[in-house]
Motif scaffolding. Structure first.
Motif, PDB file in Angstrom:
ATOM      1  N   SER A  26      -4.741   8.423 -20.146  1.00 48.28           N
ATOM      2  CA  SER A  26      -5.333   8.261 -21.482  1.00 48.28           C
ATOM      3  C   SER A  26      -6.856   8.187 -21.406  1.00 48.28           C
ATOM      4  O   SER A  26      -7.545   8.443 -22.393  1.00 48.28           O
ATOM      5  CB  SER A  26      -4.784   7.001 -22.148  1.00 48.28           C
ATOM      6  OG  SER A  26      -4.989   5.860 -21.333  1.00 48.28           O
ATOM      7  N   GLY A  27      -7.398   7.822 -20.248  1.00 53.67           N
ATOM      8  CA  GLY A  27      -8.846   7.766 -20.072  1.00 53.67           C
ATOM      9  C   GLY A  27      -9.287   8.691 -18.961  1.00 53.67           C
ATOM     10  O   GLY A  27      -8.470   9.218 -18.205  1.00 53.67           O
ATOM     11  N   PRO A  28     -10.602   8.925 -18.829  1.00 52.01           N
ATOM     12  CA  PRO A  28     -11.097   9.855 -17.804  1.00 52.01           C
ATOM     13  C   PRO A  28     -11.010   9.315 -16.385  1.00 52.01           C
ATOM     14  O   PRO A  28     -11.067  10.083 -15.431  1.00 52.01           O
ATOM     15  CB  PRO A  28     -12.557  10.077 -18.208  1.00 52.01           C
ATOM     16  CG  PRO A  28     -12.937   8.838 -18.968  1.00 52.01           C
ATOM     17  CD  PRO A  28     -11.688   8.380 -19.669  1.00 52.01           C
ATOM     18  N   GLU A  29     -10.881   7.986 -16.241  1.00 51.46           N
ATOM     19  CA  GLU A  29     -10.880   7.372 -14.915  1.00 51.46           C
ATOM     20  C   GLU A  29      -9.709   6.419 -14.748  1.00 51.46           C
ATOM     21  O   GLU A  29      -9.182   5.872 -15.722  1.00 51.46           O
ATOM     22  CB  GLU A  29     -12.177   6.583 -14.686  1.00 51.46           C
ATOM     23  CG  GLU A  29     -13.434   7.417 -14.659  1.00 51.46           C
ATOM     24  CD  GLU A  29     -14.690   6.570 -14.527  1.00 51.46           C
ATOM     25  OE1 GLU A  29     -15.734   7.128 -14.166  1.00 51.46           O
ATOM     26  OE2 GLU A  29     -14.620   5.346 -14.787  1.00 51.46           O
ATOM     27  N   ILE A  30      -9.308   6.243 -13.502  1.00 50.93           N
ATOM     28  CA  ILE A  30      -8.322   5.225 -13.136  1.00 50.93           C
ATOM     29  C   ILE A  30      -9.006   4.255 -12.174  1.00 50.93           C
ATOM     30  O   ILE A  30      -9.683   4.679 -11.231  1.00 50.93           O
ATOM     31  CB  ILE A  30      -7.085   5.849 -12.467  1.00 50.93           C
ATOM     32  CG1 ILE A  30      -6.269   6.649 -13.492  1.00 50.93           C
ATOM     33  CG2 ILE A  30      -6.201   4.776 -11.827  1.00 50.93           C
ATOM     34  CD1 ILE A  30      -5.068   7.352 -12.891  1.00 50.93           C
ATOM     35  N   THR A  31      -8.847   2.971 -12.445  1.00 52.46           N
ATOM     36  CA  THR A  31      -9.389   1.946 -11.554  1.00 52.46           C
ATOM     37  C   THR A  31      -8.315   1.540 -10.559  1.00 52.46           C
ATOM     38  O   THR A  31      -7.193   1.197 -10.954  1.00 52.46           O
ATOM     39  CB  THR A  31      -9.853   0.715 -12.355  1.00 52.46           C
ATOM     40  OG1 THR A  31     -10.878   1.109 -13.268  1.00 52.46           O
ATOM     41  CG2 THR A  31     -10.391  -0.361 -11.420  1.00 52.46           C
ATOM     42  N   LEU A  32      -8.651   1.607  -9.274  1.00 57.00           N
ATOM     43  CA  LEU A  32      -7.746   1.158  -8.210  1.00 57.00           C
ATOM     44  C   LEU A  32      -8.112  -0.272  -7.837  1.00 57.00           C
ATOM     45  O   LEU A  32      -9.281  -0.581  -7.613  1.00 57.00           O
ATOM     46  CB  LEU A  32      -7.872   2.053  -6.977  1.00 57.00           C
ATOM     47  CG  LEU A  32      -6.966   3.276  -6.868  1.00 57.00           C
ATOM     48  CD1 LEU A  32      -7.247   4.256  -7.988  1.00 57.00           C
ATOM     49  CD2 LEU A  32      -7.131   3.947  -5.520  1.00 57.00           C
ATOM     50  N   SER A  33      -7.089  -1.118  -7.776  1.00 60.66           N
ATOM     51  CA  SER A  33      -7.293  -2.515  -7.399  1.00 60.66           C
ATOM     52  C   SER A  33      -6.355  -2.864  -6.257  1.00 60.66           C
ATOM     53  O   SER A  33      -5.184  -2.480  -6.280  1.00 60.66           O
ATOM     54  CB  SER A  33      -7.029  -3.441  -8.595  1.00 60.66           C
ATOM     55  OG  SER A  33      -7.815  -3.070  -9.716  1.00 60.66           O
ATOM     56  N   LEU A  34      -6.863  -3.582  -5.267  1.00 63.67           N
ATOM     57  CA  LEU A  34      -6.057  -3.944  -4.094  1.00 63.67           C
ATOM     58  C   LEU A  34      -6.148  -5.439  -3.840  1.00 63.67           C
ATOM     59  O   LEU A  34      -7.236  -6.013  -3.864  1.00 63.67           O
ATOM     60  CB  LEU A  34      -6.549  -3.195  -2.857  1.00 63.67           C
ATOM     61  CG  LEU A  34      -6.069  -1.764  -2.659  1.00 63.67           C
ATOM     62  CD1 LEU A  34      -6.828  -1.132  -1.507  1.00 63.67           C
ATOM     63  CD2 LEU A  34      -4.577  -1.728  -2.387  1.00 63.67           C
ATOM     64  N   SER A  35      -4.982  -6.054  -3.606  1.00 63.34           N
ATOM     65  CA  SER A  35      -4.983  -7.465  -3.219  1.00 63.34           C
ATOM     66  C   SER A  35      -5.197  -7.558  -1.717  1.00 63.34           C
ATOM     67  O   SER A  35      -4.925  -6.622  -0.975  1.00 63.34           O
ATOM     68  CB  SER A  35      -3.665  -8.125  -3.599  1.00 63.34           C
ATOM     69  OG  SER A  35      -2.639  -7.711  -2.712  1.00 63.34           O
ATOM     70  N   SER A  36      -5.639  -8.705  -1.283  1.00 64.68           N
ATOM     71  CA  SER A  36      -5.878  -8.919   0.145  1.00 64.68           C
ATOM     72  C   SER A  36      -4.832  -9.857   0.724  1.00 64.68           C
ATOM     73  O   SER A  36      -5.110 -10.626   1.626  1.00 64.68           O
ATOM     74  CB  SER A  36      -7.282  -9.492   0.371  1.00 64.68           C
ATOM     75  OG  SER A  36      -7.442 -10.668  -0.401  1.00 64.68           O
TER      76      SER A  36
END
Length: 387
Positions: A212-222
């Motif tokens: 739906s948007g131009p970008e995807i944010t990747l998030s990673l847990s530690s």
């Protein structure tokens, strides 16, 4: 108990939001509440969530609310109802054990599930960076096709996601083929390095729908091994998935570093020919490919009690004549994933893996190839031919 709630929302917005969340609901939930979709209204914001302890999905939409609250309702039924509603604004009211849905002349009343028994959704991990949503969707689709489907071998059902600086590499294998794709992204901090194993089906579904948007944010847990979480978010939607706690194969050692022969194929014509010839290939029998200068001859079948097919296709071939057999489905999957008009296939011998990759197209004003973003390689194991 927090079940009182009242709001109005556009029918298309509600149907789209609920349908996206319902995709992640488990087909056979371990406990009844996991079949539910959680509706939460706070101010003018509606949040629609689903969670099965492995995958969470959360979508948000603007609504006209007169009363905030939260309610848990059967998810798949809600998705079917909202998809079938007439094109009018939808009024939703929750009061005690029932949820009322009114749209035009249509009225529904649904039982609610005990919202107090619903598990809390995991928090979104800290952001690692962003990637263009169309690039990510294409790359994941190209690689996930090679992932295994056997849940007893978790390592083979995942996509390995490697981050090294501003480069991401995805890889997947089912032991019979291996797909690798590299592409650029924009990390939040320089010098970042990570490697995780993500369930292929979850990753493919999320990449395909988070557009739906131009970008995807990747998030990673530690978190420690086996407790890690990958988060993906775009505009008004976000999803998390638990990572697989399994060791991925050392795939770079499998990829051949040189070849003895190569063919440049017209993807469309070669694919059509392979599909036709494969019609007579009995289950488990190979598609025979005989490469000679200027052409490839495709053959399948051959015994007296089954069909036979043969077709020639013009190709550029460099090397000694070579005959090799492939599983037709695996070959066609690779051809479909290349996404170029021409593809290159590199060979070392008829009994060793071949590598399929895209070929850059010439530019309009010269013979120099136009650069392509990222690289894709699809390794396919040959099938031993009879005789």
């Amino acid at each position: 108990m927090g079940r009182e709630m009242k709001f109005r929302v556009a029918r298309e917005v509600l149907a789209d939001t609920v349908a996206w969340t319902a995709r992640s609901l488990p087909p056979r939930p371990s406990v009844p509440v996991l079949a539910g979709i959680l509706l939460e209204v706070d101010g003018s914001q509606l949040s629609v969530s689903g969670f099965d302890y492995e995958v969470s999905a959360r979508a948000e939409a603007d609504v006209q609310a007169t009363e905030s609250g939260r309610v848990l309702v059967p998810g798949r039924l809600l998705a079917e109802i909202t998809r079938a509603l007439p094109p009018h604004p939808v009024d939703i009211t929750a009061d005690g054990p029932r949820l009322a849905i009114t749209c035009g002349n249509a009225r529904f009343s649904l039982p609610t599930l005990p919202v107090e028994d619903y598990p809390s959704l995991p928090s979104m991990p800290s952001s690692a960076g962003v990637v263009d949503s169309d690039v990510f969707a294409e790359a994941v689709g190209q690689v996930a096709v090679a992932a295994g489907r056997d849940d007893t071998l978790p390592m083979l059902t995942g996509v390995r996601l490697e981050i090294e600086g501003d480069q991401i590499t995805l890889a997947a294998t089912d032991r019979y083929r291996l797909a690798v794709r590299e592409f650029a992204w924009r990390p939040d901090t320089s010098g970042v390095s990570a490697a995780v194993l993500v369930p292929a089906r979850t990753l493919a579904d999320a990449a395909k729908t988070l557009t739906s948007g131009p970008e995807i944010t990747l998030s990673l847990s530690s978190g420690s091994s086996g407790e890690g979480i990958l988060g993906l978010s775009s505009k008004d939607r976000q999803t998390t998935t638990r990572l697989l706690d399994a060791e991925f194969v050392k795939y770079r050692a499998i990829m051949p570093s040189e070849s003895a022969a190569s063919a440049t194929l017209p993807v469309g014509l070669f694919t059509d020919a392979a599909k036709r010839v494969a019609l007579v290939a009995e289950r488990g029998t190979p598609l025979r490919c005989e490469f000679t200068p200027g052409q490839v001859t495709l053959r399948a079948g051959g015994t007296d009690d089954e069909g036979q097919a043969e077709e020639r296709c013009d190709v550029d071939f460099d090397g000694d004549p070579l005959t090799i057999g492939f599983n037709p489905t695996f070959l066609l999957d690779g051809l479909a994933a290349v996404h170029t008009e021409r593809a290159r296939m590199d060979f070392t011998s008829p009994l060793k893996p071949a590598v399929l990759s895209g070929v850059d197209e010439p530019t309009d004003d010269g013979d120099a190839p136009a650069p392509r973003p990222g690289s894709y390689r699809y390794l396919i194991m040959p099938v031993r031919l009879p005789g």
